[in-house]
Design a protein around this motif. Structure first.
Motif, PDB file in Angstrom:
ATOM      1  N   ILE A  27      -6.557   0.259  -5.978  1.00  0.00           N
ATOM      2  CA  ILE A  27      -6.059   1.653  -4.192  1.00  0.00           C
ATOM      3  C   ILE A  27      -4.724   2.405  -5.785  1.00  0.00           C
ATOM      4  N   LEU A  28      -3.723   1.313  -5.342  1.00  0.00           N
ATOM      5  CA  LEU A  28      -3.062   1.861  -6.152  1.00  0.00           C
ATOM      6  C   LEU A  28      -3.109   2.893  -7.214  1.00  0.00           C
ATOM      7  N   ASP A  29      -3.940   2.179  -8.279  1.00  0.00           N
ATOM      8  CA  ASP A  29      -4.541   2.948  -9.922  1.00  0.00           C
ATOM      9  C   ASP A  29      -4.801   4.161  -8.999  1.00  0.00           C
ATOM     10  N   ALA A  30      -6.279   4.492  -7.853  1.00  0.00           N
ATOM     11  CA  ALA A  30      -6.407   5.826  -7.194  1.00  0.00           C
ATOM     12  C   ALA A  30      -5.202   6.498  -6.976  1.00  0.00           C
ATOM     13  N   MET A  31      -4.426   5.696  -6.118  1.00  0.00           N
ATOM     14  CA  MET A  31      -3.032   6.988  -5.753  1.00  0.00           C
ATOM     15  C   MET A  31      -2.002   7.554  -6.714  1.00  0.00           C
TER      16      MET A  31
ATOM     17  N   GLU B 246     -15.627  -3.307  -1.157  1.00  0.00           N
ATOM     18  CA  GLU B 246     -14.291  -4.481  -1.722  1.00  0.00           C
ATOM     19  C   GLU B 246     -13.437  -2.938  -2.557  1.00  0.00           C
ATOM     20  N   LYS B 247     -12.047  -2.700  -2.370  1.00  0.00           N
ATOM     21  CA  LYS B 247     -11.686  -2.285  -3.107  1.00  0.00           C
ATOM     22  C   LYS B 247     -10.162  -3.810  -3.247  1.00  0.00           C
ATOM     23  N   ARG B 248     -10.260  -3.109  -4.714  1.00  0.00           N
ATOM     24  CA  ARG B 248      -8.921  -4.590  -4.972  1.00  0.00           C
ATOM     25  C   ARG B 248      -7.339  -3.867  -4.017  1.00  0.00           C
ATOM     26  N   PRO B 249      -6.284  -4.419  -3.923  1.00  0.00           N
ATOM     27  CA  PRO B 249      -5.489  -3.129  -3.679  1.00  0.00           C
ATOM     28  C   PRO B 249      -4.226  -2.542  -5.569  1.00  0.00           C
ATOM     29  N   ASP B 250      -5.147  -3.182  -6.283  1.00  0.00           N
ATOM     30  CA  ASP B 250      -4.182  -2.448  -7.660  1.00  0.00           C
ATOM     31  C   ASP B 250      -5.248  -1.396  -7.933  1.00  0.00           C
TER      32      ASP B 250
END
Lengths: 527, 425
Positions: free
Chosen positions: A14-18, A8-12
């Motif tokens: 994911i964005l952080d990872a991006m 489970e991963k929050r969009p923020d």
């Protein structure tokens, strides 16, 4: 690359990872942080309702403030930050293509302000040597249409000639700031898909004479040219049958900008005002014919009556109504802001600060005095806090020629190579011109390396031998690296990259390969 | 902040000053905190390779899918209307359902339609719309308020599990500039001619030179690091595929056109099994303000070129037994209903969207708004009745196995439409 894919991963997150630019988690701190700062800048940009990255030349990761280098952002880490602190060298990078050791000596001698004044007062700079190169290479580019018509079958390749003339001047003119302005306005008043002769005529009669004059003169000249009328379909805009293509771009791109305060209805009013502005009919259709696509105003096609644009009513008639509109647009505060923003992106790698906008508003006047505007923008405090911009293919190629003090060898090859580097005008048929910024050109990195490496072998249409001989004459690796650093990096090639280069040199004497590696290094791609 | 001269950068700096504190706090505050937690899709079945084709400039929807049953179409388009089926014209529309039809130039797509593998989503657009190319393109490609959130394909890749763990790249664009859709993407690569991409210049030690350059970029902290790394891996992955000599498995050859060559290379990459998930092809030049040529002219020829390329790809995939692919064709907007005085059409916010492949719901999907002036947007545009973001959302869920639709397409609440346009996963 994400490591926890099925969690489970929050969009923020994911964005952080991006926002990481590194493959490893170790990159998170430096890279991720800088990009996140960039995100903050972008959010503010969105609040202003801009369409981002249309013309934004802010390098990725720079975050939009002068401290970006300190967090390792723009191009080369900490050593890069230290080496690009010199505002004189920053000015040279910003206002010229591939600055040289001669330029450094000159600005050191004159001082920042005097050097800038000299470049602003470009017509006083003797450029006869460069013009001799241009006329030797592009024999007919200086001739007027009437003079061209007097010659039986001139060997006239107008489109490539105009581009070659721009390239030769960018590489060899002493009027470097002026040439940077030529490229800027070439882009701003973009035309494509017109006849070669009319493309060339547009450049040499609209852009070149006005590139450091007034904005009004540029705008008026562009509107009074057949190439622009044809490109944006205004030649087919008649009373009761308007074509709004030019009207839209006149507002959105040329003058007040997309946030300039107009609504859709204003575009239609502009279109009515500009009806009748078009081209001579029954003109020769030949691609190279100097008479192709010549401007003409057709009174019978002009819509009668008064029209109101952004609250201003234009009551004059005939062509005068359009002339009045263009004058009014040139003096409009939104135009001043739009043009100043674009010039700041071009020369400072960032949008205009409120201080710059306020100062420019004092000097813009009714016509947009471009020298006065540039004097504000290029003040030392502004250049000192400027951000690096990514070299577009034209900039990179012209700059390399300048650094090598080399001439193009064959007809049209420059344009061919420009296309191979992705700067293909046919692929940019839209009137917002070529894009800026690393994002826009990153797909061409391999082609760029290919070009730069082949240049060191003498395969990029100019003579590299003088550089080769200079390198060969030097006694050791240290002297060779110093030569490359001085001549291609203003003495500011980061130490970390010098280490890689020296390591490569240890494996045998390979001067030109060494130069190739240096030219492909991260720092060389920015200015 | 209310300073009328305040620029974006200035506001950004002010905002940072206002926020104060540590950089980490600033970073956190820049993220869209309102977004809810979402779970990753757990699907294990094979997802489709997406070929996303952007027809840039605004394609005329009324030429792509002709409402030949509507007399207003003919009165609005005195020179540009495609003649009715059975009218005897060589350019007569090919009837599909008694009301809509295809122009003759799209004839190569008719067998695909008949096979049940072509979807036409007519009167598509969006509610927050614009007639500016550049803003509309940005909306279509980024689907976010700003580019620092990246493009929607980049966000899709970042929020879905990759097909192959060791893929050299997941996204590929046939462009020399990184398309906005893929900005901020991990493992995305763009180059217009993948069949001829090469690092070296012909030195005996090209490999060592390339390795040295790559090492230099591995030390920088900006995005060029990932780009150079991915470019090098791409070359290493593509060179064994020998895309330059790839030819179709079907008897129908790929045409030597921009679209034909890109689809040929796409087929080579898909069949090469290198793990590419999204391929993007950009084709500019659909902005037909003058001399549009719907009937035997410019637009006719462009659509014919498009259809020939698509048909060749379809035949190749069919002959190769591949069913794990979907093509979506989208333009930033369409054209207005009435033709203008230049036998062209102006920008209009309603357009059409095509889907092609074995996993699309075939047919004409539309709540047709009609062409009457009162049924148009602003009296001029085809009124969009389908938001193309809903279509992309279903594509993500059903064919790309990504349930994080609101993360990928944050600009509106995307409806859960089931399997309206694409077959269920």
């Amino acid at each position: 690359m994400l490591t926890r894919l099925n969690d489970e991963k929050r969009p923020d997150e994911i964005l952080d990872a991006m926002t990481q630019t590194a493959t490893s988690r170790r990159g998170l701190l430096a890279g991720g942080l800088t990009m996140a700062l960039g995100a903050a800048a972008g959010m503010a940009s969105a609040q202003n309702g801009m369409a981002p990255n249309r013309s934004g030349s802010r390098p990725p990761g720079s975050g939009g403030n002068g401290n970006a280098f300190e967090s390792g952002g723009a191009s080369g880490g900490a050593s890069f930050n230290r080496s690009w602190a010199n505002s004189k060298k920053k000015l040279l990078r910003k206002i010229s293509y591939g600055p040289t050791t001669t330029d450094v000596a000159e600005i050191d001698n004159l001082g920042y302000s005097n050097y800038l004044e000299q470049q602003l007062n470009f017509s006083a700079i003797d450029d006869s040597a460069c013009e001799a190169l241009v006329s030797g290479h592009c024999r007919y580019i200086h001739l007027s249409v009437a003079e061209l018509n007097a010659i039986q079958n001139p060997e006239w390749y107008p489109g490539p000639d105009a581009m070659d003339a721009m390239a030769i001047r960018s590489a060899h003119s002493k009027r470097q700031l002026y040439q940077r302005c030529v490229e800027f306005w070439w882009d701003h008043f973009w035309i494509a898909a017109v006849k070669d002769s009319s493309f060339a005529e547009f450049q040499r009669s609209v852009i070149w004479p006005n590139a450091m004059g007034t904005f009004r003169d540029l705008l008026v000249a562009s509107a009074n040219h057949g190439a622009m009328m044809i490109y944006l379909d205004n030649h087919q805009s008649f009373h009761t049958q308007t074509n709004i293509n030019y009207a839209r771009e006149l507002l959105e791109l040329h003058t007040v900008g997309v946030n300039g305060g107009y609504v859709e209805a204003d575009i239609y009013q502009v279109a009515e005002i500009m009806t009748g502005w078009g081209v001579h009919e029954n003109l020769p259709l030949g691609r190279y014919d100097p008479n192709a696509e010549v401007f003409k105003f057709h009174p019978a096609r002009k819509s009668p009556g008064s029209y109101t644009v952004m609250g201003q009513t234009f009551t004059s008639t005939g062509k005068q109504q359009g002339d009045d509109l263009l004058d009014w647009l040139a003096a409009h505060p939104a135009t001043m802001r739009h043009i100043t923003d674009k010039l700041c992106e071009w020369f400072l790698g960032r949008k205009a600060s409120s201080a710059i906008l306020q100062q420019v508003s004092q000097v813009w006047g009714n016509h947009g005095d471009l020298k006065a505007v540039l004097r504000v923008i290029l003040a030392e405090t502004n250049v000192a806090s400027s951000l690096p911009s990514f070299k577009r293919p034209f900039h990179m190629m012209a700059g390399l020629m300048r650094e090598c003090n080399a001439m193009p060898i064959t007809w049209g090859k420059f344009n061919h190579l420009l296309k191979l580097n992705g700067s293909d005008t046919s692929k940019f048929p839209q009137p917002d011109g070529l894009p800026n910024g690393f994002h826009a050109w990153s797909g061409g990195m391999i082609k760029r390396f290919h070009y730069l490496t082949r240049a060191t072998r003498g395969f990029s249409d100019f003579d590299i031998d003088p550089v080769k001989q200079a390198l060969q004459a030097l006694p050791n690796d240290g002297a060779k690296v110093k030569y490359i650093n001085d001549h291609f990096f203003l003495g500011e090639l980061p130490v970390s990259d010098q280490v890689f280069i020296r390591r490569y040199m240890k494996q045998g004497n390979r001067d030109m390969q060494t130069l190739a590696i240096a030219l492909c290094s991260p720092t060389y791609q920015w200015f | 902040m209310s300073d009328p001269f305040a620029c974006n950068e200035y506001n950004a700096v002010s905002r940072r000053k206002f926020l104060g504190g540590t950089a980490a706090a600033i970073a956190a505050s820049s993220l869209p905190a309102f977004l809810p937690k979402v779970a990753f899709a757990q699907g294990t079945s094979t997802k489709d390779v997406l070929i996303f084709i952007q027809l840039i400039g605004g394609v005329d929807a009324l030429t792509v899918c002709v409402p030949h049953g509507d007399p207003i179409y003919y009165s609005s388009r005195p020179t540009l209307a495609i003649p009715q089926p059975g009218s005897g014209s060589q350019f007569a529309a090919i009837d599909l359902d008694g009301y809509f039809g295809l122009p003759q130039c799209l004839n190569p797509l008719k067998p695909i339609f008949d096979n049940g593998h072509l979807g036409i989503i007519h009167a598509a657009g969006r509610d927050n719309w614009t007639r500016s190319h550049f803003d509309a393109q940005f909306m279509m490609q980024s689907d976010s308020i700003n580019l620092t959130d990246g493009g929607w394909i980049a966000r899709h890749l970042a929020s879905s599990s990759q097909t192959y763990a060791d893929a050299a790249f997941r996204g590929f664009a046939f462009t020399d500039t990184t398309p906005v859709t893929m900005v901020k993407g991990q493992q995305v690569v763009s180059t217009s001619r993948p069949e001829s991409i090469a690092f070296g210049a012909g030195y005996a030690d090209d490999a060592e030179i390339a390795a040295t350059i790559s090492r230099m970029y591995s030390r920088v902290k900006d995005e060029s690091r990932g780009v150079v790394r991915d470019s090098k891996r791409t070359i290493d992955a593509l060179s064994p595929l020998n895309l330059g000599s790839y030819s179709s498995a079907a008897s129908l050859p790929y045409p030597d056109t921009l679209i034909g060559n890109a689809l040929r290379s796409s087929a080579g990459m898909i069949k090469g099994g290198i793990g590419v998930e999204v391929l993007q092809i950009d084709w500019p030049g659909w902005d037909t303000h003058a001399g549009q040529g719907s009937v035997g002219g410019l637009l006719h020829n462009m659509l014919r070129t498009l259809a020939d390329g698509l048909a060749a790809f379809y035949a190749d995939m069919e002959a190769s037994g591949r069913t794990d692919w979907t093509i979506v064709l989208l333009s930033e907007f369409g054209r207005q209903v009435e033709e203008n005085g230049s036998q062209g059409t102006e920008h209009g916010s309603g357009g059409t969207l095509l889907t092609l492949g074995p996993n699309v719901q075939s047919g004409i999907h539309t709540t047709w708004p009609g062409l009457e002036i009162e049924n148009r947007r602003d009296g001029v545009d085809i009124m969009p009745t389908t938001d193309y973001r809903d279509v992309l959302g279903e594509l993500l869920r059903n064919r790309l196995h990504n349930g994080n639709v609101s993360f990928v397409l944050p600009s509106k609440p995307v409806e859960n439409t089931g399997a309206k346009w694409f077959k269920a996963a």
